[in-house]
Scaffold this motif. Structure first.
Motif, mmCIF file in Angstrom:
data_model
loop_
_atom_site.group_PDB
_atom_site.id
_atom_site.type_symbol
_atom_site.label_atom_id
_atom_site.label_comp_id
_atom_site.label_asym_id
_atom_site.label_seq_id
_atom_site.Cartn_x
_atom_site.Cartn_y
_atom_site.Cartn_z
ATOM 1 N N ARG A 107 -41.337 -5.674 28.542
ATOM 2 C CA ARG A 107 -40.429 -4.565 28.232
ATOM 3 C C ARG A 107 -40.575 -3.412 29.220
ATOM 4 N N ASP A 141 -40.665 1.351 28.206
ATOM 5 C CA ASP A 141 -39.649 1.463 27.156
ATOM 6 C C ASP A 141 -39.818 2.725 26.321
ATOM 7 N N ARG A 148 -36.976 3.560 23.508
ATOM 8 C CA ARG A 148 -35.656 2.943 23.627
ATOM 9 C C ARG A 148 -35.193 2.377 22.290
ATOM 10 N N PRO A 165 -33.628 -0.050 20.092
ATOM 11 C CA PRO A 165 -33.364 -1.464 20.391
ATOM 12 C C PRO A 165 -31.942 -1.908 20.102
ATOM 13 N N ALA A 221 -29.496 1.609 23.712
ATOM 14 C CA ALA A 221 -30.373 2.551 24.410
ATOM 15 C C ALA A 221 -29.710 3.895 24.650
#
Length: 478
Positions: free
Chosen positions: A39, A42, A144, A146, A149
């Motif tokens: 990821r 994030d 972020r 999900p 964003a």
């Protein structure tokens, strides 16, 4: 053994996988850290446990005899902790690097989770000093969302909620003063359990408003959140705001009366789709055996105003006064301005606000003669990061319309998913009860959540990522 990510980390799925040998705690830890690495930046984490330490913890749990494993209610369950709560040996900064220190002891709730067999994964991002409901007031970036964003994750417990929604942990320890453990639940399609204040120890926690704040839990389902709550709750004589009380037995039956704000007092800030979702939620509660009772929302709105204009703003400043005065440049401007506002509150204002609050609480107490539970939208709408940046104070206040009053009024609440807006962003409702009636709020929230059969957290997004873009919205709303 390796595991495929996204893992199904709800407790029944995890326990079943452990029982049949499909997974081991070591495999889960490996998969989680692999997922976190993939990821990238994030915005979810402030600090991670060393991978080697988490794996050592998993192997130690695996080495326990079967009888010992069975005695641990959260054996092998991964969890995260909001960065304002102490984990021994891990910096606590409340998202302010200049404030950071390294505690030598765990917060009691963290200690209880570990003693129950859970595995610590990391400290999560947050609105600095828990000052905000938005999740964008952090030097570590924005966790972020999900689902999209472009949208805020909600705060202040932003990273904690996203860590659960994104399938990186089963449980997250958060905090809640004016909605920090509920607003992010709504915007991330997870459950946010806000206990009666005083039931979970606040020792070893950088509080926003210690007198009314509580640690809270994010989870994928209400039973999962309750399982964590049963572990972390307990009287702590070292906590000046701890309360030694027994939770009331569950009293909600197949039929119940639930309050909702009068139609003219409901505000969705121009979002007709959010209004439709709440209307559908009300009808679903009626399907479950509830009778709707409209109540005057005026006292709740007045309490909302007290949280940010009364003595509790002074309490925020007082808790951090030495740091704010000595290193104002170390604090984000929006956070610093809010905290400094507390310096202008007089003692006379403090006592006047407390008197007014007590009178408003008496008005609310009378409502429980007519209703068993109070149902409100958790948030009236969802905002993009760009919208929030353009008007940070007004939009932050709006996000607390249905959450700010709960701790001040000494109530318990569970925020539970209620569906998706057409743009795919989730929304939720909150079920609220008097103090110590936590079991009633949770029982109804569990029935409501199960009845909807929604995808857990962001699993719908993970599925949508594997289909053509034209089918993404259909996947999100089924």
């Amino acid at each position: 053994m390796t595991a495929t990510v996204p893992l199904h980390l709800d407790l029944p799925s995890l326990r079943a996988a452990y029982a049949d040998g499909t997974l081991t705690p070591t495999a889960v830890v490996e998969a989680i850290f692999d997922a976190i690495a993939r990821r990238g930046d994030d915005g979810v984490w402030v600090s991670l446990a060393p991978r080697a330490a988490a794996l050592a913890r998993a192997r130690a749990l695996e080495a326990l005899p079967a009888l010992a494993r069975a005695s641990l209610p959260l054996w092998g369950v991964p969890f995260s902790v909001k960065d304002c709560t102490d984990v021994a040996g891990v910096p606590t900064s409340s998202a302010c690097p200049g404030f950071a220190y390294v505690p030598t002891e765990n917060n009691p709730a963290v200690e209880r989770l570990l003693a129950a067999g859970a595995i610590f994964i990391g400290k999560t991002n947050m609105d600095q000093f828990a000052t905000g409901l938005v999740g964008v007031r952090s030097p570590h970036g924005v966790a972020r969302n999900p689902f999209d964003a472009r949208f805020i994750p909600g705060g202040s417990s932003s990273g904690a909620a996203v860590s659960v929604a994104a399938g990186l942990v089963s449980l997250a320890l958060a905090t809640d003063t004016g909605g920090s453990g509920r607003v992010p639940a709504a915007l991330n399609n997870v459950v946010g359990l806000k206990p009666t204040r005083g039931l979970v120890s606040g020792v070893g926690n950088i509080a926003a408003c210690r007198s009314i704040e509580t640690l809270s839990v994010f989870a994928l389902t209400v039973p999962d959140a309750q399982a964590a709550f049963e572990v972390i709750r307990g009287f702590d004589a070292h906590d000046p705001f701890a309360r030694q009380a027994t939770l009331a037995p569950r009293r909600l039956g197949d039929t119940f009366r639930f309050g909702v704000p009068r139609a003219a007092q409901l505000e969705f800030f121009g979002n007709g789709d959010a209004a439709a979702l709440f209307d559908a939620a009300v009808r679903r509660l009626e399907t479950l055996g509830g009778t709707r009772v409209e109540v005057d929302y005026g006292p709740f709105l007045e309490i909302n105003d007290l949280l940010f204009q009364g003595p509790w703003l002074a309490e925020r400043y007082g808790a951090l006064q030495s740091f704010v005065d000595a290193q104002p440049e170390a604090i984000l401007p929006v956070t610093r301005d809010i905290l400094l506002g507390g310096a202008r509150i007089s003692g006379a204002q403090v006592f006047a606000a407390q008197r007014r609050l007590n009178l408003l609480k008496r008005e609310i107490e009378r409502l429980w003669l007519d209703i068993d539970v109070f149902a409100v939208p958790t948030t009236g709408t969802a905002y993009t990061i760009a919208e929030l940046v353009a008007d940070p104070i007004t939009l932050n206040f709006r996000l607390g319309t249905y959450t700010n009053f709960v701790n001040l009024a000494d109530l318990a609440a569970v925020a539970v998913p209620a569906g998706f807006l057409p743009n795919g962003v989730p929304q939720g409702i909150s079920l609220i009860t008097p103090a110590f009636a936590d079991h009633d709020a949770a029982a109804l929230a569990e029935r409501f959540h199960r009845h909807q059969n929604l995808p857990l957290a962001a699993r719908a997004v993970a599925a949508a990522d594997r289909v053509a873009p034209s089918h993404r919205q259909e996947e999100l709303t089924t």
